[in-house]
Design a protein around this motif. Structure first.
Motif, PDB file in Angstrom:
ATOM      1  N   CYS A  32       0.853  -1.192   0.000  1.00 26.63           N
ATOM      2  CA  CYS A  32       0.000   0.000   0.000  1.00 26.63           C
ATOM      3  C   CYS A  32       0.891   1.246   0.000  1.00 26.63           C
ATOM      4  CB  CYS A  32      -0.859   0.065   1.257  1.00 26.63           C
ATOM      5  SG  CYS A  32      -1.782  -1.436   1.590  1.00 26.63           S
ATOM      6  N   ALA A  33       0.374   2.308  -0.610  1.00 28.66           N
ATOM      7  CA  ALA A  33       1.069   3.600  -0.521  1.00 28.66           C
ATOM      8  C   ALA A  33       0.063   4.636  -0.053  1.00 28.66           C
ATOM      9  CB  ALA A  33       1.640   3.989  -1.874  1.00 28.66           C
ATOM     10  N   HIS A  34       0.452   5.454   0.903  1.00 34.18           N
ATOM     11  CA  HIS A  34      -0.384   6.561   1.378  1.00 34.18           C
ATOM     12  C   HIS A  34       0.500   7.807   1.328  1.00 34.18           C
ATOM     13  CE1 HIS A  34      -3.721   7.820   4.411  1.00 34.18           C
ATOM     14  NE2 HIS A  34      -3.310   8.854   3.717  1.00 34.18           N
ATOM     15  N   PHE A  35       0.375   8.537   0.220  1.00 25.64           N
ATOM     16  CA  PHE A  35       1.232   9.714  -0.004  1.00 25.64           C
ATOM     17  C   PHE A  35       0.375  10.985   0.053  1.00 25.64           C
ATOM     18  CE2 PHE A  35       5.010   7.895  -2.702  1.00 25.64           C
ATOM     19  CZ  PHE A  35       5.182   6.884  -1.783  1.00 25.64           C
ATOM     20  N   ASN A  36       0.789  11.929   0.868  1.00 28.81           N
ATOM     21  CA  ASN A  36       0.131  13.237   0.914  1.00 28.81           C
ATOM     22  C   ASN A  36       1.131  14.260   0.364  1.00 28.81           C
ATOM     23  OD1 ASN A  36      -1.048  11.524   2.930  1.00 28.81           O
ATOM     24  ND2 ASN A  36      -2.087  13.282   3.770  1.00 28.81           N
ATOM     25  N   PRO A  37       0.646  15.296  -0.325  1.00 27.13           N
ATOM     26  CA  PRO A  37       1.616  16.274  -0.868  1.00 27.13           C
ATOM     27  C   PRO A  37       2.378  17.008   0.242  1.00 27.13           C
ATOM     28  CG  PRO A  37      -0.658  16.961  -1.322  1.00 27.13           C
ATOM     29  CD  PRO A  37      -0.748  15.597  -0.720  1.00 27.13           C
ATOM     30  N   THR A  38       1.633  17.475   1.254  1.00 25.22           N
ATOM     31  CA  THR A  38       2.262  18.171   2.389  1.00 25.22           C
ATOM     32  C   THR A  38       1.523  17.756   3.656  1.00 25.22           C
ATOM     33  OG1 THR A  38       0.762  20.013   2.041  1.00 25.22           O
ATOM     34  CG2 THR A  38       2.971  20.242   1.101  1.00 25.22           C
ATOM     35  N   TYR A  39       2.059  18.130   4.795  1.00 20.60           N
ATOM     36  CA  TYR A  39       1.511  17.656   6.067  1.00 20.60           C
ATOM     37  C   TYR A  39       1.537  18.784   7.085  1.00 20.60           C
ATOM     38  CZ  TYR A  39       0.250  13.486   8.731  1.00 20.60           C
ATOM     39  OH  TYR A  39      -0.435  12.523   9.404  1.00 20.60           O
ATOM     40  N   PRO A  40       0.627  18.751   8.089  1.00 20.18           N
ATOM     41  CA  PRO A  40       0.680  19.784   9.129  1.00 20.18           C
ATOM     42  C   PRO A  40       2.067  19.808   9.791  1.00 20.18           C
ATOM     43  CG  PRO A  40      -1.263  18.370   9.412  1.00 20.18           C
ATOM     44  CD  PRO A  40      -0.460  17.791   8.294  1.00 20.18           C
ATOM     45  N   GLN A  41       2.622  20.971   9.955  1.00 16.60           N
ATOM     46  CA  GLN A  41       3.980  21.143  10.490  1.00 16.60           C
ATOM     47  C   GLN A  41       4.189  20.429  11.818  1.00 16.60           C
ATOM     48  OE1 GLN A  41       7.119  22.296   9.746  1.00 16.60           O
ATOM     49  NE2 GLN A  41       6.165  22.082   7.724  1.00 16.60           N
ATOM     50  N   GLU A  42       3.100  20.380  12.647  1.00 11.65           N
ATOM     51  CA  GLU A  42       3.256  19.815  13.986  1.00 11.65           C
ATOM     52  C   GLU A  42       3.213  18.283  13.998  1.00 11.65           C
ATOM     53  OE1 GLU A  42       0.904  21.760  12.854  1.00 11.65           O
ATOM     54  OE2 GLU A  42      -1.043  20.838  13.237  1.00 11.65           O
ATOM     55  N   GLY A  43       2.850  17.674  12.873  1.00 12.16           N
ATOM     56  CA  GLY A  43       2.697  16.222  12.830  1.00 12.16           C
ATOM     57  C   GLY A  43       4.026  15.483  12.984  1.00 12.16           C
ATOM     58  N   GLY A  44       4.100  14.569  13.945  1.00 14.20           N
ATOM     59  CA  GLY A  44       5.312  13.774  14.160  1.00 14.20           C
ATOM     60  C   GLY A  44       5.091  12.321  13.747  1.00 14.20           C
ATOM     61  N   ASN A  45       6.030  11.442  14.085  1.00 11.61           N
ATOM     62  CA  ASN A  45       5.963  10.037  13.661  1.00 11.61           C
ATOM     63  C   ASN A  45       4.695   9.333  14.145  1.00 11.61           C
ATOM     64  OD1 ASN A  45       8.369  10.329  12.386  1.00 11.61           O
ATOM     65  ND2 ASN A  45       9.594   9.440  14.046  1.00 11.61           N
ATOM     66  N   ALA A  46       4.331   9.561  15.412  1.00 11.59           N
ATOM     67  CA  ALA A  46       3.149   8.882  15.962  1.00 11.59           C
ATOM     68  C   ALA A  46       1.884   9.369  15.255  1.00 11.59           C
ATOM     69  CB  ALA A  46       3.049   9.138  17.464  1.00 11.59           C
ATOM     70  N   TYR A  47       1.832  10.651  14.963  1.00  9.45           N
ATOM     71  CA  TYR A  47       0.660  11.238  14.310  1.00  9.45           C
ATOM     72  C   TYR A  47       0.437  10.636  12.919  1.00  9.45           C
ATOM     73  CZ  TYR A  47      -2.614  14.919  12.872  1.00  9.45           C
ATOM     74  OH  TYR A  47      -3.719  15.603  12.437  1.00  9.45           O
ATOM     75  N   VAL A  48       1.539  10.362  12.216  1.00 10.98           N
ATOM     76  CA  VAL A  48       1.401   9.755  10.884  1.00 10.98           C
ATOM     77  C   VAL A  48       0.677   8.407  11.007  1.00 10.98           C
ATOM     78  CG1 VAL A  48       2.680   8.745   8.940  1.00 10.98           C
ATOM     79  CG2 VAL A  48       3.360  10.951   9.868  1.00 10.98           C
ATOM     80  N   ILE A  49       0.913   7.706  12.110  1.00 12.46           N
ATOM     81  CA  ILE A  49       0.217   6.424  12.309  1.00 12.46           C
ATOM     82  C   ILE A  49      -1.250   6.661  12.671  1.00 12.46           C
ATOM     83  CG2 ILE A  49       0.112   4.300  13.701  1.00 12.46           C
ATOM     84  CD1 ILE A  49       2.631   4.405  11.959  1.00 12.46           C
ATOM     85  N   THR A  50      -1.506   7.469  13.703  1.00 12.88           N
ATOM     86  CA  THR A  50      -2.888   7.576  14.213  1.00 12.88           C
ATOM     87  C   THR A  50      -3.801   8.382  13.285  1.00 12.88           C
ATOM     88  OG1 THR A  50      -2.249   9.490  15.531  1.00 12.88           O
ATOM     89  CG2 THR A  50      -2.246   7.358  16.648  1.00 12.88           C
ATOM     90  N   ASP A  51      -3.218   9.245  12.463  1.00 12.79           N
ATOM     91  CA  ASP A  51      -4.035  10.102  11.604  1.00 12.79           C
ATOM     92  C   ASP A  51      -4.082   9.594  10.167  1.00 12.79           C
ATOM     93  OD1 ASP A  51      -5.336  12.763  11.028  1.00 12.79           O
ATOM     94  OD2 ASP A  51      -3.584  12.929   9.714  1.00 12.79           O
ATOM     95  N   THR A  52      -3.025   8.963   9.713  1.00 19.03           N
ATOM     96  CA  THR A  52      -2.889   8.676   8.279  1.00 19.03           C
ATOM     97  C   THR A  52      -2.854   7.174   7.996  1.00 19.03           C
ATOM     98  OG1 THR A  52      -1.846  10.812   7.933  1.00 19.03           O
ATOM     99  CG2 THR A  52      -1.352   9.121   6.301  1.00 19.03           C
ATOM    100  N   VAL A  53      -1.833   6.479   8.525  1.00 25.34           N
ATOM    101  CA  VAL A  53      -1.719   5.021   8.281  1.00 25.34           C
ATOM    102  C   VAL A  53      -2.915   4.260   8.871  1.00 25.34           C
ATOM    103  CG1 VAL A  53      -0.248   2.988   8.705  1.00 25.34           C
ATOM    104  CG2 VAL A  53       0.793   5.179   8.109  1.00 25.34           C
ATOM    105  N   ILE A  54      -3.618   4.864   9.818  1.00 24.26           N
ATOM    106  CA  ILE A  54      -4.784   4.223  10.438  1.00 24.26           C
ATOM    107  C   ILE A  54      -5.810   3.812   9.369  1.00 24.26           C
ATOM    108  CG2 ILE A  54      -6.133   6.347  10.878  1.00 24.26           C
ATOM    109  CD1 ILE A  54      -5.886   4.321  13.822  1.00 24.26           C
TER     110      ILE A  54
END
Ligand code: ISE
Length: 342
Positions: free
Chosen positions: A152-174
């Motif tokens: 699977c690929a989940h690519f976003n063009p840009t991301y909120p500046q405050e987003g860290g590694n954990a956020y990528v999991i709970t907000d995106t990879v979820i």
């Protein structure tokens, strides 16, 4: 008027849901809203003066003019609002994730089971996307043989500046965690996260891209490449490798252009547009189930709990660099019952 819906949170997705209920879908009307920011509500109040504005989320849930609740507020509020809606015995559509942690999600599951009634539908909209539905139909038919692995690929063009590694999991990879769980009809038992070379477009605290590997109880391997500052577009891919061949999620429809000595197709850049139809279908299905007084066939609080447990293990794996176990079991009977459609 149909189902009278109260909406908590009118940020980007909350506003979209209000518009789709008022303008596109049938069987419901938004009658109440609450947001911590009055500024967020101003335009809505102007457009829909008939909607009642609340100054407290729990008051909105309890109000007798509200039959059902949409939760689109900050993630930190999802758990408490879900539990309040369950207490008031009101059907609730809650945006993902269900809670901030697996323990929080478990509290929602426990409250719902104690109430003896399935009231929560979770906003994992990809299950309602026509491409994913076709892929599922194909896999379920058995013609491809057993599934062995998926990419699977989940690519976003840009991301909120405050987003860290954990956020990528709970907000995106979820999203992949849930949709692959559903697609493969199996739950995850272990997770590992690998960080390749970091893009210079990523914020300081973020290792972007990352590769998340997930093993299912039947031994299937799901690999998710998450790249949230890819610059070029919003790009979702899913390729399932089976015993008899490979099945790929269809690309969104796009016109092929011949122009300026180039032959090309354009990609979308906004996730809300990529899954526009899926959002409509999921919410319409919820409204239909609520107005008929039936349980829905969408993602449940249990699915939200499974996603949260898996996400917690991914976050642990980001820190340890090791395979981390995921302690999940099959869904309790309470969550296995399906809606009867006649
Ligand atoms: C956003 O919250 C979503 O749910 C989108 O589907 C996802 O692609 C994006 O990364 C998230 O920020």
């Amino acid at each position: 008027m149909g189902v009278r819906v109260g909406v908590l949170g009118v940020g980007a997705i909350g506003k979209d849901h209000i518009r789709r209920i008022q303008e596109t879908l049938s069987g419901a009307q938004v009658t109440a809203v609450f947001d911590v920011s009055y500024e967020n509500m101003k335009q809505l109040i102007f457009e829909y003066p008939q909607i009642k504005v609340f100054t407290d989320g729990c008051e909105l849930i309890a109000d007798e003019t509200v039959d059902a609740v949409v939760i689109a507020s900050a993630t930190s509020t999802h758990e408490a609002y879900c539990i309040e809606a369950i207490r008031q015995k009101k059907p609730v559509f809650c945006e993902k994730p269900l809670a901030q942690s697996a323990q929080g999600a478990k509290r929602v599951v426990d409250a719902e089971m104690a109430g003896g009634q399935r009231l929560v539908q979770l906003g994992f909209m990809r299950r309602f996307d026509s491409g994913y539905m076709k892929l599922k139909q194909l896999l379920d038919s058995g013609v491809m043989g057993d599934v062995l692995m998926a990419h699977c690929a989940h690519f976003n063009p840009t991301y909120p500046q405050e987003g860290g590694n954990a956020y990528v999991i709970t907000d995106t990879v979820i999203h992949e965690i849930d949709v692959m769980n559903w697609l493969l009809e199996d739950y995850f038992v272990a997770a590992q996260v690998i960080f390749p070379r970091k893009s210079r477009n990523a914020a300081k605290q973020l290792n972007d891209p990352m590769v998340v590997a997930l093993k299912t109880s039947k031994g299937m391997l799901v690999e998710v490449r998450a790249f949230v500052n890819c610059q070029y577009g919003y790009d979702i891919q899913c390729e399932v490798v089976c015993e008899q061949g490979v099945a790929k999620l269809p690309e969104p429809e796009s016109i092929t252009l011949r122009r300026d000595a180039k032959l090309y197709q354009t990609l979308l850049t906004d996730w809300k547009e990529r899954f526009l139809d899926a959002y409509d279908v999921e919410l319409q299905a919820w409204i239909r189930a609520v107005s008929a007084g039936r349980i829905h066939n969408g993602p449940t609080a249990w699915d939200g709990y499974c996603a949260a447990v898996t996400a917690d293990a991914c976050i642990k794996a980001q820190q340890s660099g090791q395979w981390e176990p995921i302690a999940l079991t099959p869904a309790p009977l309470f969550y296995q019952e399906k809606e009867e459609i006649h």
